[in-house]
Scaffold this motif. Structure first.
Motif, PDB file in Angstrom:
ATOM      1  N   UNK A  10      16.923 -52.470  -4.493  1.00 45.58           N
ATOM      2  CA  UNK A  10      16.600 -53.426  -3.432  1.00 45.58           C
ATOM      3  C   UNK A  10      15.669 -52.764  -2.431  1.00 45.58           C
ATOM      4  N   UNK A  11      14.976 -53.582  -1.686  1.00 43.50           N
ATOM      5  CA  UNK A  11      13.978 -53.099  -0.741  1.00 43.50           C
ATOM      6  C   UNK A  11      14.572 -52.138   0.285  1.00 43.50           C
ATOM      7  N   UNK A  12      15.769 -52.399   0.761  1.00 45.43           N
ATOM      8  CA  UNK A  12      16.389 -51.542   1.772  1.00 45.43           C
ATOM      9  C   UNK A  12      16.701 -50.145   1.257  1.00 45.43           C
ATOM     10  N   UNK A  13      16.863 -49.983  -0.035  1.00 47.40           N
ATOM     11  CA  UNK A  13      17.176 -48.659  -0.575  1.00 47.40           C
ATOM     12  C   UNK A  13      15.967 -47.726  -0.544  1.00 47.40           C
ATOM     13  N   UNK A  14      14.781 -48.262  -0.279  1.00 42.34           N
ATOM     14  CA  UNK A  14      13.582 -47.436  -0.161  1.00 42.34           C
ATOM     15  C   UNK A  14      13.384 -46.913   1.257  1.00 42.34           C
ATOM     16  N   UNK A  15      14.276 -47.264   2.160  1.00 37.93           N
ATOM     17  CA  UNK A  15      14.168 -46.827   3.548  1.00 37.93           C
ATOM     18  C   UNK A  15      14.183 -45.299   3.615  1.00 37.93           C
ATOM     19  N   UNK A  16      13.195 -44.736   4.267  1.00 33.58           N
ATOM     20  CA  UNK A  16      13.108 -43.294   4.424  1.00 33.58           C
ATOM     21  C   UNK A  16      12.489 -42.566   3.246  1.00 33.58           C
ATOM     22  N   UNK A  17      11.900 -43.287   2.320  1.00 32.22           N
ATOM     23  CA  UNK A  17      11.304 -42.666   1.137  1.00 32.22           C
ATOM     24  C   UNK A  17      10.237 -41.637   1.521  1.00 32.22           C
ATOM     25  N   UNK A  18       9.474 -41.915   2.565  1.00 27.69           N
ATOM     26  CA  UNK A  18       8.410 -40.996   2.979  1.00 27.69           C
ATOM     27  C   UNK A  18       8.981 -39.666   3.444  1.00 27.69           C
ATOM     28  N   UNK A  19      10.187 -39.679   3.971  1.00 29.02           N
ATOM     29  CA  UNK A  19      10.786 -38.440   4.433  1.00 29.02           C
ATOM     30  C   UNK A  19      11.481 -37.690   3.297  1.00 29.02           C
ATOM     31  N   UNK A  20      12.119 -38.432   2.386  1.00 29.71           N
ATOM     32  CA  UNK A  20      12.851 -37.774   1.303  1.00 29.71           C
ATOM     33  C   UNK A  20      11.962 -37.412   0.119  1.00 29.71           C
ATOM     34  N   UNK A  21      10.968 -38.237  -0.176  1.00 30.06           N
ATOM     35  CA  UNK A  21      10.034 -37.995  -1.286  1.00 30.06           C
ATOM     36  C   UNK A  21       8.632 -38.416  -0.864  1.00 30.06           C
ATOM     37  N   UNK A  22       7.961 -37.573  -0.079  1.00 29.50           N
ATOM     38  CA  UNK A  22       6.650 -37.967   0.455  1.00 29.50           C
ATOM     39  C   UNK A  22       5.596 -38.234  -0.617  1.00 29.50           C
ATOM     40  N   UNK A  23       5.647 -37.536  -1.727  1.00 24.52           N
ATOM     41  CA  UNK A  23       4.683 -37.776  -2.801  1.00 24.52           C
ATOM     42  C   UNK A  23       4.834 -39.160  -3.403  1.00 24.52           C
ATOM     43  N   UNK A  24       6.071 -39.570  -3.619  1.00 22.02           N
ATOM     44  CA  UNK A  24       6.302 -40.917  -4.150  1.00 22.02           C
ATOM     45  C   UNK A  24       5.898 -41.983  -3.143  1.00 22.02           C
ATOM     46  N   UNK A  25       6.166 -41.732  -1.863  1.00 25.87           N
ATOM     47  CA  UNK A  25       5.780 -42.699  -0.835  1.00 25.87           C
ATOM     48  C   UNK A  25       4.268 -42.852  -0.784  1.00 25.87           C
ATOM     49  N   UNK A  26       3.552 -41.754  -0.937  1.00 26.36           N
ATOM     50  CA  UNK A  26       2.094 -41.812  -0.947  1.00 26.36           C
ATOM     51  C   UNK A  26       1.585 -42.557  -2.183  1.00 26.36           C
ATOM     52  N   UNK A  27       2.193 -42.302  -3.334  1.00 23.54           N
ATOM     53  CA  UNK A  27       1.813 -43.023  -4.555  1.00 23.54           C
ATOM     54  C   UNK A  27       2.102 -44.511  -4.408  1.00 23.54           C
ATOM     55  N   UNK A  28       3.235 -44.849  -3.781  1.00 23.29           N
ATOM     56  CA  UNK A  28       3.570 -46.251  -3.538  1.00 23.29           C
ATOM     57  C   UNK A  28       2.550 -46.883  -2.607  1.00 23.29           C
ATOM     58  N   UNK A  29       2.153 -46.170  -1.572  1.00 25.69           N
ATOM     59  CA  UNK A  29       1.152 -46.671  -0.631  1.00 25.69           C
ATOM     60  C   UNK A  29      -0.164 -46.970  -1.343  1.00 25.69           C
ATOM     61  N   UNK A  30      -0.634 -46.045  -2.144  1.00 28.86           N
ATOM     62  CA  UNK A  30      -1.901 -46.246  -2.869  1.00 28.86           C
ATOM     63  C   UNK A  30      -1.782 -47.410  -3.848  1.00 28.86           C
ATOM     64  N   UNK A  31      -0.656 -47.491  -4.559  1.00 26.90           N
ATOM     65  CA  UNK A  31      -0.471 -48.576  -5.525  1.00 26.90           C
ATOM     66  C   UNK A  31      -0.441 -49.936  -4.842  1.00 26.90           C
ATOM     67  N   UNK A  32       0.273 -50.040  -3.737  1.00 23.26           N
ATOM     68  CA  UNK A  32       0.369 -51.327  -3.040  1.00 23.26           C
ATOM     69  C   UNK A  32      -0.949 -51.711  -2.392  1.00 23.26           C
ATOM     70  N   UNK A  33      -1.642 -50.755  -1.802  1.00 21.97           N
ATOM     71  CA  UNK A  33      -2.961 -51.066  -1.246  1.00 21.97           C
ATOM     72  C   UNK A  33      -3.940 -51.455  -2.345  1.00 21.97           C
ATOM     73  N   UNK A  34      -3.778 -50.855  -3.517  1.00 22.45           N
ATOM     74  CA  UNK A  34      -4.614 -51.241  -4.646  1.00 22.45           C
ATOM     75  C   UNK A  34      -4.326 -52.660  -5.100  1.00 22.45           C
TER      76      UNK A  34
END
Length: 136
Positions: A10-34
């Protein structure tokens, strides 16, 4: 992302992803912006090329639909970024089994994000090279 973090459904389980897994958060950011079609991603270049071709073909209404669809997708795709970059409220529910399984999907996400940015930034040079030498 579910292959990398199978306990996150669920969407709420991704809370804090940038702090716990910054690489995945960055990949998610690029994918969503794409997916939205923002520069400098490869999807932006594709959407721009398709909309330009449609416009040049005399179907301006279709190019307008492409742009409206991109605007409407902002709501769906960008709502993931708020929780991912918000401070975590609870510890990450991952287990050591998940960490072992998550290595390949995480690496794939990093390669895909890098490729999307690389192709988006280098699209002009790539098209010029594929077009061949200029006679002018």
């Amino acid at each position: 992302m579910t292959a990398t973090l199978p306990d996150h459904r669920e969407l709420d389980t991704y809370r804090g992803l940038a702090r716990t897994r910054p690489g995945l958060a960055l990949a998610l950011l690029v994918a969503l912006l794409g997916l939205v079609g923002t520069p400098p991603t490869a999807v932006f270049v594709g959407k721009l090329a398709a909309a330009t071709a449609v416009w040049d073909g005399g179907h301006g209404w279709l190019a307008l639909i492409v742009m409206i669809n991109s605007l409407l997708s902002l709501f769906y795709y960008l709502r993931w970024l708020g929780p991912a970059f918000a401070p975590p409220t609870q510890p990450c529910p991952e287990t050591s089994r998940t960490d072992e399984v998550a290595a390949w999907p995480a690496a794939t996400a990093a390669v895909a994000a890098t490729a999307s940015l690389g192709l988006g930034i280098g699209a002009g040079f790539l098209w010029a090279a594929l077009d061949g030498p200029s006679l002018l």
